[in-house]
Design a protein around this motif. Structure first.
Motif, short mmCIF file in Angstrom:
data_model
loop_
_atom_site.label_atom_id
_atom_site.label_comp_id
_atom_site.label_asym_id
_atom_site.label_seq_id
_atom_site.Cartn_x
_atom_site.Cartn_y
_atom_site.Cartn_z
N ALA A 24 -2.69 5.44 8.80
CA ALA A 24 -2.23 3.92 7.90
C ALA A 24 -0.37 5.20 7.97
O ALA A 24 -0.27 5.92 7.11
N PRO A 26 3.65 3.99 7.42
CA PRO A 26 4.68 3.28 6.21
C PRO A 26 4.69 1.54 6.72
O PRO A 26 4.51 1.05 5.60
N ASN A 28 2.49 -0.22 7.65
CA ASN A 28 1.40 -1.14 7.34
C ASN A 28 1.05 -0.86 6.20
O ASN A 28 0.43 -2.00 4.74
N ALA A 29 2.29 -0.83 5.34
CA ALA A 29 2.18 -0.66 3.85
C ALA A 29 3.22 -2.43 3.14
O ALA A 29 3.68 -3.24 3.82
N ASN A 30 1.80 -2.39 2.16
CA ASN A 30 2.88 -3.93 0.74
C ASN A 30 3.60 -4.05 0.31
O ASN A 30 4.14 -1.86 0.19
N GLY A 33 2.52 -0.08 -1.95
CA GLY A 33 2.78 1.27 -0.76
C GLY A 33 1.45 1.31 -0.57
O GLY A 33 0.99 2.30 0.53
N ASP A 34 0.50 0.71 -0.75
CA ASP A 34 -1.00 0.60 -0.33
C ASP A 34 -1.32 -0.23 0.67
O ASP A 34 0.31 -1.18 1.27
N ILE A 35 -1.98 -0.19 1.66
CA ILE A 35 -2.10 -0.27 2.67
C ILE A 35 -2.89 -2.21 3.53
O ILE A 35 -3.08 -2.52 2.86
N LYS A 73 -8.67 1.39 -2.12
CA LYS A 73 -7.34 1.03 -1.87
C LYS A 73 -7.11 2.10 -0.42
O LYS A 73 -7.34 3.55 -0.62
N SER A 75 -3.96 4.73 1.55
CA SER A 75 -2.36 4.56 1.34
C SER A 75 -1.80 5.30 2.56
O SER A 75 -2.81 5.94 3.79
N VAL A 76 -0.42 4.85 2.38
CA VAL A 76 -0.10 5.74 4.05
C VAL A 76 -0.36 7.54 4.00
O VAL A 76 -0.08 7.68 3.27
N SER A 107 -2.45 11.51 -0.11
CA SER A 107 -3.01 11.65 -0.83
C SER A 107 -3.23 11.68 -2.35
O SER A 107 -3.63 12.68 -1.25
#
Length: 141
Positions: A24, A26, A28-30, A33-35, A73, A75-76, A107
């Motif tokens: 995953a 960066p 692809n993150a909102n 900071g979550d994907i 969730k 994470s990056v 993470s």
């Protein structure tokens, strides 16, 4: 979902075969900071299409997502693994169960491996013109 016992503790295992594995990123993150769920869904669609193409012996297209459940969730930097399992084959359609399992490597908590998402995707085998085609019996055997 498969279960196994290790030291009297029940552990759940992925259901299906690995069809896709990625990291995953960066991009692809909102904003939190979550994907993005859409990115996760696209990975599931790609993975399910890989299995469906192998089964049908050719092109397929997604026609329906019966259900999708976002459980945890992502994470990056996490390693995202897509598992796919054949549920049903019709004359032209293939129903698959797709699971996304996630491994935390950058993470918290590090090394944790868990199911993040599950869904049912339905694909249709198509010909060169994009029309439905019969799935060859040899593919089913």
């Amino acid at each position: 979902m498969k279960k196994t016992k290790i030291n009297n503790n029940t552990h759940y295992l992925p259901d299906g075969e690995i069809v896709l594995k990625t990291v995953a990123m960066p991009s692809n993150a909102n904003a939190n900071g979550d994907i993005f769920g859409g990115w996760i869904m696209s990975q599931m669609d790609i993975g399910g299409a890989i299995l469906s193409k192998e089964i049908s012996g050719g092109k397929v297209t997604t026609v329906h997502v019966k259900s999708i459940n976002f459980i945890q969730k992502i994470s990056v930097g996490d390693i995202v693994t897509c598992y796919a399992k054949l549920i049903k084959i019709g004359n032209t359609s293939i129903t698959t169960k797709i699971e996304i399992w996630n491994k935390k490597v950058t993470s918290i908590p590090l090394g944790k491996y868990y199911k993040a998402t599950e869904a049912i995707f339905i694909y249709v085998a198509i010909n060169e013109l994009g029309n439905p085609r019969q799935i060859p019996l040899i593919s089913i055997i």
